[in-house]
Every structure is written in structure tokens, then in C-alpha cells.
Scaffold this active site. Structure first.
Site, PDB file in Angstrom:
ATOM      1  CB  ALA A  65      37.248  31.414  43.273  1.00 20.40           C
ATOM      2  N   GLY A 109      40.003  35.480  45.313  1.00 20.71           N
ATOM      3  CA  GLY A 109      38.656  35.955  45.620  1.00 20.71           C
ATOM      4  C   GLY A 109      38.498  36.396  47.072  1.00 20.71           C
ATOM      5  CD  GLU A 112      39.342  38.933  42.890  1.00 24.14           C
ATOM      6  OE1 GLU A 112      39.027  37.746  43.128  1.00 24.14           O
ATOM      7  OE2 GLU A 112      39.500  39.363  41.742  1.00 24.14           O
ATOM      8  CD  GLU A 132      43.242  35.595  41.559  1.00 26.23           C
ATOM      9  OE1 GLU A 132      44.343  36.165  41.753  1.00 26.23           O
ATOM     10  OE2 GLU A 132      42.200  35.920  42.160  1.00 26.23           O
TER      11      GLU A 132
HETATM   12  N1  CAA Z   1      39.939  26.289  46.559  1.00 24.62           N
HETATM   13  C1  CAA Z   1      39.674  25.023  46.952  1.00 24.62           C
HETATM   14  N2  CAA Z   1      40.297  24.440  47.991  1.00 24.62           N
HETATM   15  C2  CAA Z   1      41.253  25.140  48.625  1.00 24.62           C
HETATM   16  C3  CAA Z   1      41.579  26.454  48.264  1.00 24.62           C
HETATM   17  C4  CAA Z   1      40.874  27.034  47.177  1.00 24.62           C
HETATM   18  N3  CAA Z   1      41.083  28.304  46.781  1.00 24.62           N
HETATM   19  N4  CAA Z   1      42.570  26.900  49.076  1.00 24.62           N
HETATM   20  C5  CAA Z   1      42.834  25.890  49.928  1.00 24.62           C
HETATM   21  N5  CAA Z   1      42.028  24.837  49.665  1.00 24.62           N
HETATM   22  C6  CAA Z   1      41.995  23.542  50.346  1.00 24.62           C
HETATM   23  C7  CAA Z   1      43.222  22.708  49.995  1.00 24.62           C
HETATM   24  O1  CAA Z   1      43.018  22.040  48.754  1.00 24.62           O
HETATM   25  C8  CAA Z   1      43.268  21.771  51.173  1.00 24.62           C
HETATM   26  O2  CAA Z   1      42.283  20.788  51.002  1.00 24.62           O
HETATM   27  P1  CAA Z   1      42.656  19.197  51.258  1.00 24.62           P
HETATM   28  O3  CAA Z   1      42.985  19.156  52.731  1.00 24.62           O
HETATM   29  O4  CAA Z   1      41.391  18.508  50.902  1.00 24.62           O
HETATM   30  O5  CAA Z   1      43.825  18.921  50.404  1.00 24.62           O
HETATM   31  C9  CAA Z   1      42.826  22.660  52.332  1.00 24.62           C
HETATM   32  O6  CAA Z   1      42.128  23.754  51.748  1.00 24.62           O
HETATM   33  C10 CAA Z   1      43.993  23.220  53.128  1.00 24.62           C
HETATM   34  O7  CAA Z   1      44.863  23.867  52.220  1.00 24.62           O
HETATM   35  P2  CAA Z   1      46.441  23.574  52.157  1.00 24.62           P
HETATM   36  O8  CAA Z   1      46.738  22.174  52.579  1.00 24.62           O
HETATM   37  O9  CAA Z   1      46.931  23.978  50.810  1.00 24.62           O
HETATM   38  O10 CAA Z   1      46.935  24.581  53.290  1.00 24.62           O
HETATM   39  P3  CAA Z   1      48.362  25.277  53.393  1.00 24.62           P
HETATM   40  O11 CAA Z   1      48.390  25.927  54.743  1.00 24.62           O
HETATM   41  O12 CAA Z   1      49.452  24.320  53.058  1.00 24.62           O
HETATM   42  O13 CAA Z   1      48.383  26.415  52.252  1.00 24.62           O
HETATM   43  C11 CAA Z   1      47.418  28.245  51.001  1.00 24.62           C
HETATM   44  C12 CAA Z   1      47.507  27.499  52.359  1.00 24.62           C
HETATM   45  C13 CAA Z   1      48.758  28.906  50.693  1.00 24.62           C
HETATM   46  C14 CAA Z   1      46.344  29.298  51.138  1.00 24.62           C
HETATM   47  C15 CAA Z   1      47.078  27.238  49.883  1.00 24.62           C
HETATM   48  O14 CAA Z   1      45.963  26.458  50.285  1.00 24.62           O
HETATM   49  C16 CAA Z   1      46.756  27.872  48.562  1.00 24.62           C
HETATM   50  O15 CAA Z   1      47.650  28.284  47.848  1.00 24.62           O
HETATM   51  N6  CAA Z   1      45.446  27.946  48.220  1.00 24.62           N
HETATM   52  C17 CAA Z   1      45.001  28.447  46.933  1.00 24.62           C
HETATM   53  C18 CAA Z   1      45.077  29.979  46.897  1.00 24.62           C
HETATM   54  C19 CAA Z   1      44.660  30.490  45.537  1.00 24.62           C
HETATM   55  O16 CAA Z   1      45.240  30.151  44.514  1.00 24.62           O
HETATM   56  N7  CAA Z   1      43.606  31.328  45.530  1.00 24.62           N
HETATM   57  C20 CAA Z   1      43.076  31.886  44.296  1.00 24.62           C
HETATM   58  C21 CAA Z   1      41.929  31.059  43.816  1.00 24.62           C
HETATM   59  S1  CAA Z   1      41.359  31.544  42.210  1.00 24.62           S
HETATM   60  C22 CAA Z   1      40.380  32.913  42.486  1.00 24.62           C
HETATM   61  O17 CAA Z   1      40.161  33.316  43.614  1.00 24.62           O
HETATM   62  C23 CAA Z   1      39.796  33.565  41.264  1.00 24.62           C
HETATM   63  C24 CAA Z   1      39.151  34.894  41.541  1.00 24.62           C
HETATM   64  O18 CAA Z   1      39.698  35.913  41.290  1.00 24.62           O
HETATM   65  C25 CAA Z   1      37.837  34.954  42.101  1.00 24.62           C
END
Ligand code: CAA
Length: 258
Positions: A65, A109, A112, A132
Site C-alpha cells: 500500500a 499489499g 496480498e 507492515e
Molecule cells: N509506498 C510508497 N512509496 C514507496 C513504497 C510504498 N509501499 N515502496 C517504495 N516506495 C517508494 C520509495 O519511497 C522511493 O521513493 P523516492 O524515490 O521518492 O524516495 C521509491 O519507491 C523507490 O524505493 P526505495 O528507494 O526504497 O527502493 P529500494 O530498492 O531501496 O527498496 C523496498 C525497495 C525494500 C521495496 C523498499 O522500498 C521498501 O521497503 N518499501 C516499503 C515496503 C513496505 O513496507 N510495504 C508495506 C506497505 S504497508 C501495506 O501494504 C499495508 C497492507 O497490508 C495493505
């Protein structure tokens, strides 16, 4: 119709929906989910389509998400909106066969939504996780439920409580994924599976999928009865007759989807 955060293509009888927010690793923001719902409704209504592939980029199926969209929401906001589950479940409610084609990250998500599809085909680069917990929250689109049914309690707990990721091979061994395919030519191989499925009778595909899904909702005895009656029901279809006659006559069946 034109979309901003997804691409929709029709390749013969296969509809391909590509999540397309590369700068955010396909984070599932509300506009994207709305578009996904519209695209699926259009493909559901399109008589020529018999299988739907949902995919992302080489780097990410979807990284979850949209955290930036979520971060300011209050409890009252998410309750009022029924945030996540209400809209996202369109993927699970799709009545045509759906394949999640996952390369790269399928997190939160993203994992999911992949699990809402009928099967997951993974590139060897795929990574699955429910991170999460690292954000001070828990999965909100079925992660604790579908993952547990899919891989069992211990691995589901491990993923949800540690926030760690698993690779494609581990996901295959755990039963989360149906097949792992080489990253090179991944979508071509997925399309072969999708085309095979789409070559079958649509009403039979629909009922077969309903019968498998029934296993998640009911007892074994009820499920077996549901399956048997559904099997009997296929005998009302022209395509069941055609399929068996074609076998006996050593020719390819010509399904009419009736
Ligand atoms: N939401 C918003 N933006 C996100 C995102 C997310 N879930 N995942 C990545 N991005 C964005 C980053 O903020 C970044 O944007 P900027 O360039 O503007 O800073 C861009 O995508 C590239 O990401 P990274 O620089 O972090 O890329 P990376 O290769 O270094 O890392 C990753 C990749 C490990 C996937 C890392 O981006 C990450 O940990 N993302 C979040 C994953 C996460 O926590 N997902 C769960 C979300 S909550 C949820 O999903 C609730 C549910 O159950 C529905």
C-alpha cells in the site's frame, strides 16, 4: 479507456493488467486501486477474455500500500473509508481465472493482491513479504489470513512478525507460488500458461475456480458435495459434450463457451 497507473492490454483471449507506477515501485495508491477495479470490471465484461494476468515491473510487482498516502490517516478516516479491504477485494472477486505474475518485490499489499489472484507464477527474482510490522501496523488486505491458509501458521507468523522476505524458491516450497520461472522471458512463459487456461471453456473455468475456492470456506464433506454437484452441472454444458466427443474422436475440442 486510458489509465494513469496501470496498463491494460488484450492479447487474444488473455487480458494483461500491468501495474505501472515505477517511481514508487508500484505502491498501491487509491487511484491505482480504483483503476484496477475499473480494468477488471471491463475485462470481466469482455466476452473475448477468458484469463487475466496481473503483473508489475521487473523490479516490483508492488511494494505494498502507498505508505506516503496512508501516513496521515486517522483511525476515524480508515474506519469511514473501510480502508484497503473494501476496494481491494475486487481482485479476489474476479470470476474469470486470474494469474499474478510476480517479478521483484511483492510486499505488504503487493503480496496480498498477488494472493487474491487464483495462482502466483513467480520469476526467480521474486521476493515476498509482509513488512507492515516495521511500520507499526499489520497487514490489512488479507495478509494474515490468506498467507496462513496458503503457507501454514509457522511461516505466516515468521513473515508477519519478523517483516523478513522470502525468495521465489522458498515461496514455491511453501506452496505460496505455483511455479518459478526464469527472469529472462518471464512474461512469455506466463502467457503460455494463461493461453492454455484461456483455451478452455469459460463456464467450466468459472465453476472449477468456484469449486477450488469453496475449499477455503467450508467443511470437507460440504466442499466435496459442492464439487460433485458442480461436476454434474458441467453435463448441462455443450462444451462438456464437445470436450468428451473430441477426445473420443482424437481431435481438438472446439469450445463455444456455452
Ligand atoms: N509506498 C510508497 N512509496 C514507496 C513504497 C510504498 N509501499 N515502496 C517504495 N516506495 C517508494 C520509495 O519511497 C522511493 O521513493 P523516492 O524515490 O521518492 O524516495 C521509491 O519507491 C523507490 O524505493 P526505495 O528507494 O526504497 O527502493 P529500494 O530498492 O531501496 O527498496 C523496498 C525497495 C525494500 C521495496 C523498499 O522500498 C521498501 O521497503 N518499501 C516499503 C515496503 C513496505 O513496507 N510495504 C508495506 C506497505 S504497508 C501495506 O501494504 C499495508 C497492507 O497490508 C495493505
Amino acid at each position: 479507456m486510458a489509465f494513469e497507473d496501470i496498463l491494460v492490454e488484450r492479447k487474444g483471449a488473455v487480458g494483461v493488467v500491468t501495474l505501472n507506477r515505477p517511481k514508487a515501485l508500484n505502491a498501491l495508491c487509491t487511484p491505482l486501486i480504483d483503476e484496477l477495479g475499473q480494468a477488471l470490471a471491463e475485462l470481466e465484461a469482455d466476452e473475448a477474455i477468458r484469463c487475466i494476468v496481473l503483473t508489475g515491473s521487473e523490479k516490483a510487482f508492488a511494494a505494498g500500500a502507498d505508505i506516503k498516502e496512508m501516513k496521515e490517516k486517522s483511525y476515524a478516516d480508515v474506519l469511514d473509508e473501510d480502508f484497503i479491504t473494501g476496494d481491494w477485494e475486487v481482485v479476489a472477486h474476479c470470476r474469470k481465472p486470474t494469474i499474478a505474475a510476480v517479478a521483484g518485490f511483492a510486499l505488504g499489499g503487493g503480496c496480498e493482491v498477488a494472493m487474491m489472484c487464483d495462482m502466483i507464477l513467480a520469476a526467480e527474482t521474486a521476493r515476498f513479504g509482509q513488512p507492515e510490522i516495521k511500520l507499526g501496523t499489520i497487514p490489512g488486505a488479507g495478509g494474515t489470513q490468506r498467507l496462513t491458509r496458503s503457507v501454514g501458521k509457522s511461516l505466516a507468523m515468521y513473515l508477519c512478525l519478523s517483516g523478513d522476505m522470502i525468495d521465489a524458491e522458498t515461496a514455491l516450497r511453501a506452496g505460496l507460488v505455483a511455479k518459478v520461472l526464469p527472469a529472462e522471458g518471464f512474461l512469455d512463459e506466463v502467457m503460455k500458461v494463461a493461453e492454455t487456461i484461456a483455451s478452455y471453456s469459460l463456464p467450466v473455468l468459472r465453476t472449477c475456480k468456484e469449486a477450488v475456492n469453496r475449499a477455503y470456506e467450508t467443511t470437507l464433506a460440504e466442499g466435496v458435495l459442492f464439487e460433485r454437484r458442480t461436476f454434474h452441472g458441467t453435463f448441462a454444458l455443450e462444451d462438456r459434450k464437445e470436450g468428451m466427443e473430441a477426445f473420443a474422436e482424437k481431435r481438438k475440442p472446439n469450445f463455444k463457451h456455452r
